[in-house]
Design an enzyme around this catalytic site. Structure first.
Site, PDB file in Angstrom:
ATOM      1  N   HIS A 127       0.781  -1.162   0.267  1.00  0.00           N
ATOM      2  CA  HIS A 127      -0.197  -0.018  -0.039  1.00  0.00           C
ATOM      3  C   HIS A 127       1.597   1.201  -0.211  1.00  0.00           C
ATOM      4  O   HIS A 127       2.151   1.257   0.836  1.00  0.00           O
ATOM      5  CB  HIS A 127      -0.880   0.089   0.891  1.00  0.00           C
ATOM      6  CG  HIS A 127      -1.910   0.897   1.529  1.00  0.00           C
ATOM      7  ND1 HIS A 127      -1.784   2.246   1.649  1.00  0.00           N
ATOM      8  CD2 HIS A 127      -3.356   0.714   1.276  1.00  0.00           C
ATOM      9  CE1 HIS A 127      -2.834   2.713   1.914  1.00  0.00           C
ATOM     10  NE2 HIS A 127      -4.024   2.272   1.480  1.00  0.00           N
ATOM     11  N   ASP A 204       3.080  -4.144   8.349  1.00  0.00           N
ATOM     12  CA  ASP A 204       1.923  -3.350   7.898  1.00  0.00           C
ATOM     13  C   ASP A 204       0.787  -5.024   8.500  1.00  0.00           C
ATOM     14  O   ASP A 204       0.104  -5.445   7.099  1.00  0.00           O
ATOM     15  CB  ASP A 204       1.886  -2.934   6.719  1.00  0.00           C
ATOM     16  CG  ASP A 204       0.292  -2.338   6.173  1.00  0.00           C
ATOM     17  OD1 ASP A 204      -0.692  -2.478   6.686  1.00  0.00           O
ATOM     18  OD2 ASP A 204       0.487  -1.662   4.975  1.00  0.00           O
ATOM     19  N   GLN A 207      -4.581  -5.258   6.875  1.00  0.00           N
ATOM     20  CA  GLN A 207      -5.524  -5.722   6.027  1.00  0.00           C
ATOM     21  C   GLN A 207      -5.475  -7.041   6.968  1.00  0.00           C
ATOM     22  O   GLN A 207      -6.482  -7.914   7.142  1.00  0.00           O
ATOM     23  CB  GLN A 207      -5.106  -6.220   4.790  1.00  0.00           C
ATOM     24  CG  GLN A 207      -5.105  -5.292   3.848  1.00  0.00           C
ATOM     25  CD  GLN A 207      -6.886  -4.541   4.074  1.00  0.00           C
ATOM     26  OE1 GLN A 207      -7.152  -5.217   4.217  1.00  0.00           O
ATOM     27  NE2 GLN A 207      -6.555  -3.278   3.482  1.00  0.00           N
ATOM     28  N   LYS A 230     -10.523  -0.621  10.286  1.00  0.00           N
ATOM     29  CA  LYS A 230     -10.809  -1.845   9.603  1.00  0.00           C
ATOM     30  C   LYS A 230     -11.106  -3.150  10.579  1.00  0.00           C
ATOM     31  O   LYS A 230     -11.983  -3.908   9.667  1.00  0.00           O
ATOM     32  CB  LYS A 230      -9.040  -2.102   8.692  1.00  0.00           C
ATOM     33  CG  LYS A 230      -9.249  -1.143   7.608  1.00  0.00           C
ATOM     34  CD  LYS A 230      -8.094  -1.111   6.770  1.00  0.00           C
ATOM     35  CE  LYS A 230      -7.451  -0.280   6.058  1.00  0.00           C
ATOM     36  NZ  LYS A 230      -7.988   0.064   4.849  1.00  0.00           N
ATOM     37  N   CYS A 367      -4.851   2.274  -3.795  1.00  0.00           N
ATOM     38  CA  CYS A 367      -3.891   3.085  -2.920  1.00  0.00           C
ATOM     39  C   CYS A 367      -2.344   2.040  -3.014  1.00  0.00           C
ATOM     40  O   CYS A 367      -1.240   1.626  -2.163  1.00  0.00           O
ATOM     41  CB  CYS A 367      -3.512   2.808  -1.339  1.00  0.00           C
ATOM     42  SG  CYS A 367      -4.812   4.531  -1.163  1.00  0.00           S
TER      43      CYS A 367
HETATM   44  C1  LIG Z   1      -2.435  -2.673   3.464  1.00  0.00           C
HETATM   45  C2  LIG Z   1      -2.513  -1.372   3.846  1.00  0.00           C
HETATM   46  N1  LIG Z   1      -1.688  -1.108   4.910  1.00  0.00           N
HETATM   47  C3  LIG Z   1      -2.425   0.420   5.329  1.00  0.00           C
HETATM   48  C4  LIG Z   1      -3.386   1.634   4.952  1.00  0.00           C
HETATM   49  C5  LIG Z   1      -3.664   2.403   5.487  1.00  0.00           C
HETATM   50  O1  LIG Z   1      -4.097   2.471   7.362  1.00  0.00           O
HETATM   51  P1  LIG Z   1      -5.198   4.012   7.371  1.00  0.00           P
HETATM   52  O2  LIG Z   1      -5.543   4.573   6.240  1.00  0.00           O
HETATM   53  O3  LIG Z   1      -6.076   3.427   8.585  1.00  0.00           O
HETATM   54  O4  LIG Z   1      -3.870   4.166   7.894  1.00  0.00           O
HETATM   55  C6  LIG Z   1      -4.503   0.487   4.286  1.00  0.00           C
HETATM   56  C7  LIG Z   1      -5.771   0.791   4.370  1.00  0.00           C
HETATM   57  O5  LIG Z   1      -6.088   1.065   3.434  1.00  0.00           O
HETATM   58  C8  LIG Z   1      -4.154  -0.271   4.312  1.00  0.00           C
HETATM   59  O6  LIG Z   1      -4.863  -1.552   2.819  1.00  0.00           O
END
Ligand SMILES: Cc1ncc(COP(=O)(O)O)c(C=O)c1O
Lengths: 409, 152
Positions: A127, A204, A207, A230, A367
């Site tokens: 991401h 990270d 998910q 999430k 993203c």
């Molecule tokens: C794999 C992954 N990493 C990071 C994020 C970023 O999360 P947040 O926007 O809650 O900081 C997301 C969310 O879209 C994600 O799916």
């Protein structure tokens, strides 16, 4: 094996007020759970309860309300520590979300450490929030960002990943589960390989947290990040787990109230963990709501959640094949995320039409522009399933996709 | 089918999406500009030839994107042919009004097929990308135009 019966699902659905609303006259079919999840009544009530009964700033008051709020806030930290199986609750830092957690590690851990010639290794399925913070810190320090490639199924090629590792690798940052493809990375193995060259690992877990039990001690990761929104909790709050020894040695990320022991104009001494990293008034109700969400998920249980979500994934994947959709991401180990394209129809046209049938899916690059580029698509549609989704909803999705094709025939 | 959807995906739009007019690279262009909406991935490259008397004598485009953005670019190239630069600016304003303002009786001819976009605020940026690109070309602006703001 614990499974969810139809009666369970009906009960669960009745506990999410939004699932009983309509869109353009159709019942809402919410299939964008990887983007953000819906909230059960108990989480909504917890926020209301906080404001109605014990709204006060934490740590700062000698009065009862503040004590109640502080106890709820710190109780939530214990709950998160248990959720991740952290050794010590001071290893749990509350942040805005996964994005802030990764930026915190990049700026407070990596930035003082990295030198020209050092390497940060990520994977090709990340991401943007696990790419850009590393690009920034590489720019700031002269270190080099390297990327472990993926194959056409959307899996990290583990042999190539290993080849990217060397004594130059100081940090390995990777997703536990890919949001664009659904791929579950074999992170335990990948973490061990990273440690073998002396690198520190940043996972990270945005998910993964909603779908799998996480044990940071068994994984032996150095940092782990996830977002409350999430996992059925409030927005604007998230968690950074870090090993105590690492967090202790790091400078603060932000300065302000609460994170200090004493301040003079000559010298400030910082609080111990975890408060050193929690400057200013915190997102108190978010933390309290997150705890309630974790309790809610635990009550259903990951075994049952996994089983149900996997069934939904198999069902949707099979229908996608029957309907000749192009599936993007066919990893052997996959979470309940289905990315696809429909003929040559642009994802945004599909998304607009689906919305008219009450179906909410994500249409875009998720993203993860480098992933889109790898598969040579400008955008995909993504249906992502939660434990409250049903096969009947997936049928509605595919009926609506039929309409898309009729319009675009 | 839903009435709003029928309004949005009118046959004229679908037909221009399937067979875009004036698609390709204009050899003798003296104005050009690019438009790109990174969230959608919609891309337009527009080339024009403007004669000494300020009339647009040729317009061609290349690009990729959703049906609305491609049809909009295609119809733009058709309608601009032989218009003056001043008329092109007026069309830009009128088209914008059609999409974002109150329904009006502006005589936009074929462009009226985009009236349905009005009911889809999220898609207005798709229909206007070609027009903002046109404006940049007329102004000789050397920036890549976007009609998106914010993040996904
Ligand atoms: C794999 C992954 N990493 C990071 C994020 C970023 O999360 P947040 O926007 O809650 O900081 C997301 C969310 O879209 C994600 O799916």
């Amino acid at each position: 094996m614990k499974t969810l019966t139809d009666a369970d699902i009906t009960r669960i659905r009745s506990e999410f007020p939004i699932l009983n609303t309509t869109v353009k006259g159709h019942p809402l079919v919410y299939l964008d759970n990887a983007n953000t999840s819906q909230k059960p009544q108990c989480v909504i009530n917890a926020l209301k309860d906080y404001y109605e009964r014990y709204n006060a700033n934490i740590y700062r008051g000698l009065y009862e309300l503040s004590e109640l709020a502080t106890a709820a806030y710190e109780g939530a930290r214990l709950r998160v520590a248990q959720f991740l199986n952290a050794k010590d609750d001071c290893e749990i830092i509350f942040v805005k979300g996964t994005t802030e957690a990764i930026n915190l590690v990049a700026q407070s851990y990596a930035r003082p450490l990295l030198k020209p010639g050092d390497e940060v290794l990520i994977t090709a399925l990340e991401h943007h929030s696990n790419i850009v913070p590393w690009q920034l810190v590489c720019e700031q320090t002269g270190a080099t960002l390297r990327v472990a490639p993926i194959n056409l199924q959307g899996e990290v090629i583990v042999e190539e990943y290993e080849k990217c590792l060397s004594e130059k690798t100081k940090i390995v940052a990777m997703a536990h589960i890919s949001n664009a493809l659904g791929t579950i990375n074999p992170i335990a193995k990948m973490i061990a390989k990273a440690h073998a060259v002396g690198a520190v690992t940043v996972i990270d877990g945005a998910q993964a947290a909603p779908h799998t039990a996480i044990d940071v001690q068994a994984l032996n990761c150095d940092f782990y990040a996830f977002s409350s929104h999430k996992i059925y909790g409030p927005t604007g709050i998230g968690v950074l787990y870090g090993k105590k020894a690492l967090l202790d040695a790091m400078p603060p990320y932000q300065g302000g109230g609460e994170m200090i022991k004493s301040v003079t104009f000559e010298k400030t001494t910082y609080q111990d963990l975890p408060l050193k990293f929690e400057a200013g008034t915190q997102h108190i109700e978010g933390v309290i709501g997150l705890k309630v969400a974790l309790d809610y998920v635990a009550e259903i249980g990951f075994e049952a959640i996994n089983h149900h979500e996997h069934e939904l994934l198999l069902y949707a994947t099979q229908l996608a094949r029957q309907h000749n959709l192009r599936i993007i991401g066919e990893a052997k180990e996959k979470a309940s995320i289905l990315s696809f394209t429909v003929d040559n129809i642009h994802a945004h046209d599909v998304g607009t039409i689906l919305n008219h049938y009450g179906v909410a899916v994500r249409a875009g690059h998720h993203c993860a522009m480098p992933v889109m580029e790898f598969f040579q698509v400008p955008a995909t549609l993504r249906a992502s399933f939660a434990f409250y989704n049903t096969k009947a909803e997936i049928d509605i999705l595919f009926n609506a996709l039929q309409k898309v094709r009729e319009i675009f025939k | 089918m839903n009435d709003d959807l029928i309004e949005l995906y009118q046959e004229v739009i679908m037909e221009h999406n399937r067979n875009p007019r004036n698609y390709g690279v204009l050899a003798n262009a003296n104005r050009e500009a690019s438009g790109f909406n990174p969230l959608c991935g919609d891309k337009i490259h527009l080339k024009l030839h403007i004669a000494a008397d300020n009339t647009i004598t040729a317009v061609m485009f290349e690009g990729s994107g959703c049906a609305i953005s491609i049809a909009s670019a295609s119809l733009l190239t058709e309608i601009l042919h032989r218009k003056t630069v001043a008329e092109a600016y007026t069309l830009f304003e009128q088209f914008h009004e059609l999409l974002t303002g109150h329904p009006s009786d502006i005589p936009l001819g074929k462009l009226a097929v985009f009236a349905g976009v009005n009911a889809f605020p999220a898609r207005v940026k798709c229909a206007t990308l070609a027009w903002h690109t046109l404006k940049a070309a007329l102004l000789n602006n050397n920036v890549i135009v976007s009609t998106e703001t914010g993040h996904e």
